[in-house]
Design a protein around this motif. Structure first.
Motif, mmCIF file in Angstrom:
data_model
loop_
_atom_site.group_PDB
_atom_site.id
_atom_site.type_symbol
_atom_site.label_atom_id
_atom_site.label_comp_id
_atom_site.label_asym_id
_atom_site.label_seq_id
_atom_site.Cartn_x
_atom_site.Cartn_y
_atom_site.Cartn_z
ATOM 1 N N PHE A 73 39.679 44.466 40.148
ATOM 2 C CA PHE A 73 38.467 44.771 39.789
ATOM 3 C C PHE A 73 38.163 44.228 38.164
ATOM 4 N N SER A 74 37.131 44.269 38.210
ATOM 5 C CA SER A 74 36.024 44.152 36.830
ATOM 6 C C SER A 74 36.446 44.937 36.037
ATOM 7 N N GLN B 21 39.485 46.004 34.762
ATOM 8 C CA GLN B 21 41.502 45.474 34.894
ATOM 9 C C GLN B 21 42.165 44.300 33.634
ATOM 10 N N VAL C 278 32.813 45.995 48.773
ATOM 11 C CA VAL C 278 33.180 46.363 47.826
ATOM 12 C C VAL C 278 33.855 44.938 47.703
ATOM 13 N N ARG D 40 42.794 52.709 47.823
ATOM 14 C CA ARG D 40 41.304 52.223 48.069
ATOM 15 C C ARG D 40 40.817 51.889 46.334
ATOM 16 N N HIS D 41 42.011 52.194 45.524
ATOM 17 C CA HIS D 41 40.984 51.922 43.887
ATOM 18 C C HIS D 41 40.123 52.614 43.405
ATOM 19 N N MET E 144 35.012 49.164 40.454
ATOM 20 C CA MET E 144 35.652 50.209 40.691
ATOM 21 C C MET E 144 35.139 51.722 41.637
ATOM 22 N N PRO E 145 35.274 51.385 43.062
ATOM 23 C CA PRO E 145 34.280 52.251 43.179
ATOM 24 C C PRO E 145 34.473 53.861 42.382
#
Lengths: 212, 423
Positions: B314-315, B317, A99, A138-139, A111-112
């Motif tokens: 991350f995208s 945010q 990622v 790991r968000h 985000m996964p």
């Protein structure tokens, strides 16, 4: 390269899954792929990885864009333990390497999302508990766990996420409903642009009970 | 077991998988190597159904099979490779290899455009544009379009913009806002943010002799630091307060709308004021959230971002005008303000991330004048390969052309798009 919505599927392939259960899971996953391939947003963004776990943990599908995915072989051993903890360990390692995060030169992925499906409980409980903490760092925007079948335990899954669902039987119809619902979450996930909080989930189907 | 049978068995065991194809996209797969068996005749069927052609080339020790073409329809196609051994007769067994070719739909053909029901709370049109005539100075055009991901589900546009110009005072005010996709009333949040911020600037700029005096003094002073501070104080008071009023107006709205919280109205805000003086253009701004706001100068090959986009690891945010910490202390608010004087420039641009993400992608690109040159060119040339027209900046219909231009295609980029340009 455009931003991806990474989706990790962790599938229990321990001996008890042999036969109809694992075949139903495979049919469910294929149906999910098919649904996502007919959704223009998913087709542009969703990438999926599948990690199976029994005694061994294998990433049978590395993170792959939905339009390039071909169904991998998923097999089950005759019997043996369920190394759910080791699966979460591999998940963290794969997320770290697959990622992409934002840097000045690179736009990060979304985000996964994580889905974990099991019909039992972790045999490696100590490893599992330690790995749960790693997963939380790991968000993931959503973590959904499915306890499937009469022997599935929810206590350990609740350590991982408060979104634990239960189905009593491992038949094709119930699993198909679950994967259809999962497809909905993934489709919704890519659209919640600008989300900083957890994603809003679409309401689950009536057969699946929320554990609080 | 003779050679022929071995060849036939091998055929079925060949680890061949056809990569997936996509409707309307040229496909070519040439890695299929077949064993060379004397007198063996290969035939392929099923590929015509997918609109593809097959080609068998002979190499030294094998045959190479190429499947190519442009599939017209999506679906799963069974492609069968058969081999007739030498001396084969009707009724004899055939060696066979069945392969699955998946043809993905072309994502562009799957998008639907479902109008937003007009009875949703805080309805706004799915498309909007606006302009301020040149009036001897510069001209402003703006457009806002609902993203395809919203159109697909008949959901409303969350972005907003507002323009203001007073021909007597010469001041321009531009605001662009992006309501968070995850917040239920963000379309209202972005609307309030634009209205309130512009209305407040308008009230403060109608008679701004003191402020304009400070700008003039700053421009010709020896004591730059003191003069800069004086202008900074005005900017803080005018532009900073405009942002704060917008924040407060949203908080108030959340108290009026039943069972809602300010975060349900989460929105970004890009706000700029500017005016031409005899010594040049004065520009000041406030920016919270992602997107882009800059002064672009084609001749000088330069771009000055009017702040730093708020982006996370991350995208998606970002930070929002609705977050209390934005106004928690004066220093953090001050960091979001910018001002400066330019002799002239090509364009002042404000855009939501629906435009800046597909155009630039990264912060490094946002600071790269080459990328802005490319965008400026694309703005005017359009994307003829995708049937998207460009914007004739001199046309009286430029704002309508801008709205159509916002429909440009980029995989995975289907957010609402809003842009305002002063040029």
């Amino acid at each position: 390269m455009s931003r991806r919505l990474p989706v990790y599927l962790l599938i229990d392939t321990s001996g008890s899954m042999k036969g109809e259960p694992i075949e139903s899971v495979k049919v469910g996953i294929e149906a999910m792929f098919s649904t996502l391939r007919s959704d223009p947003y998913a087709l542009d963004t969703v990438s999926i990885s599948i990690i199976t776990f029994d005694r061994e943990v294998k990433q049978v599908l590395p993170l792959t864009p939905i339009d390039k995915i071909q169904m991998p072989d998923i097999t089950t051993p005759e019997s043996g333990p369920t190394h759910t903890g080791a699966a979460l360990e591999m998940l963290c390692e794969r997320v770290d390497s697959e990622v992409r995060k934002s840097t000045p030169d690179q736009k990060g992925d979304w985000m996964p999302i994580l889905f974990l499906m099991t019909d039992g409980k972790p045999s490696d409980l100590m490893v599992y508990k330690a790995a749960v903490e790693k997963v939380k760092q790991r968000h993931f925007s959503s973590i959904v766990a499915l306890a499937a079948g009469p022997k599935a335990k929810t206590d350990e899954l609740l350590l991982l996420t408060d979104m634990v669902y239960q189905i009593d039987t491992m038949d094709g119809t119930s699993l198909m409903k679950f994967f259809k619902w999962v497809s909905g979450i993934i489709e919704e996930g890519g659209k919640s642009i600008g989300a900083t909080d957890d994603l809003e989930l679409p309401p689950p189907p009536s057969e699946i009970n929320v554990i609080i | 077991m003779d050679d022929q049978t071995t060849g036939m068995q091998n055929l079925d065991a060949l680890p061949v998988r056809l990569p997936n194809a996509t409707q309307g996209k040229p496909y070519s797969h040439a890695s299929m190597r077949l064993p060379k068996t004397e007198g063996c005749e290969f035939t392929l069927s099923g590929h015509e159904d997918a609109g593809l052609s097959a080609l068998l080339t002979e190499c030294e020790d094998c045959y190479e099979l190429t499947i190519e073409g442009t599939p017209a329809e999506p679906g799963d196609y069974a492609i069968v490779l058969q081999c007739k051994p030498a001396g084969w007769q009707e009724g004899d067994p055939l060696a066979e290899k069945r392969m699955l070719l998946m043809v993905n739909p072309n994502p562009r053909l799957l998008w639907r455009d479902i109008p937003t029901p007009e009875n949703v709370p805080f309805y706004k049109p799915d498309r909007d544009n606006g302009a301020i005539a040149a009036d001897g100075g510069k001209r402003v055009i703006a457009a806002s379009q609902r993203g395809r991901s919203h159109a697909q589900e008949g959901k409303p546009r969350d972005d907003h913009f507002q323009l203001y110009h007073n021909p007597d005072s010469g001041w321009y005010v531009l605001a662009v806002a992006d309501g968070a996709g995850s917040a239920i009333y963000s379309r209202r949040g972005s609307e309030i943010a634009c209205h309130e911020a512009v209305a407040y600037c308008k009230s403060r700029l109608t008679d701004a002799a003191e402020f304009e005096g400070a700008i003039a003094a700053y421009q010709c002073t020896d004591d730059e630091q003191a003069a800069r501070k004086a202008v900074g104080n005005h900017i803080y008071s005018i532009v900073g307060n405009a942002a704060y009023r917008a924040h407060r107006a949203i908080t108030d709205e959340a108290q009026v709308v039943e069972s809602s919280k300010p975060k349900d109205f989460a929105t970004t805000l890009l706000l700029a004021i500017c005016k031409k003086f005899e010594f040049g253009w004065f520009i000041a701004s406030f920016w919270v959230g992602d997107g882009a706001m800059c002064i672009y100068d084609r001749e000088a090959h330069s771009v000055s971002l009017l702040g730093i986009p708020d982006e996370g690891e991350f995208s998606g945010q970002t930070r929002f005008l609705t977050m209390p910490e934005i106004f928690a202390d004066t220093a953090s608010l001050y960091r979001r303000l910018r001002f400066g004087i330019r002799p002239d420039f090509t364009a002042l641009m404000l855009m939501t991330d629906g435009v800046s993400d597909p155009m630039f992608g990264t912060e490094a690109n946002l600071n790269n004048p080459d990328k802005w040159d490319q965008m400026w060119d694309r703005l005017q040339s359009g994307y003829p390969e995708d049937g998207i027209g460009g914007v004739d900046l001199d046309s009286p219909r430029a704002e309508e052309q801008l709205l159509d231009w916002l429909g440009f295609w980029r995989p995975g980029e289907h957010d609402d798009r809003t842009i305002a340009i002063l040029y």
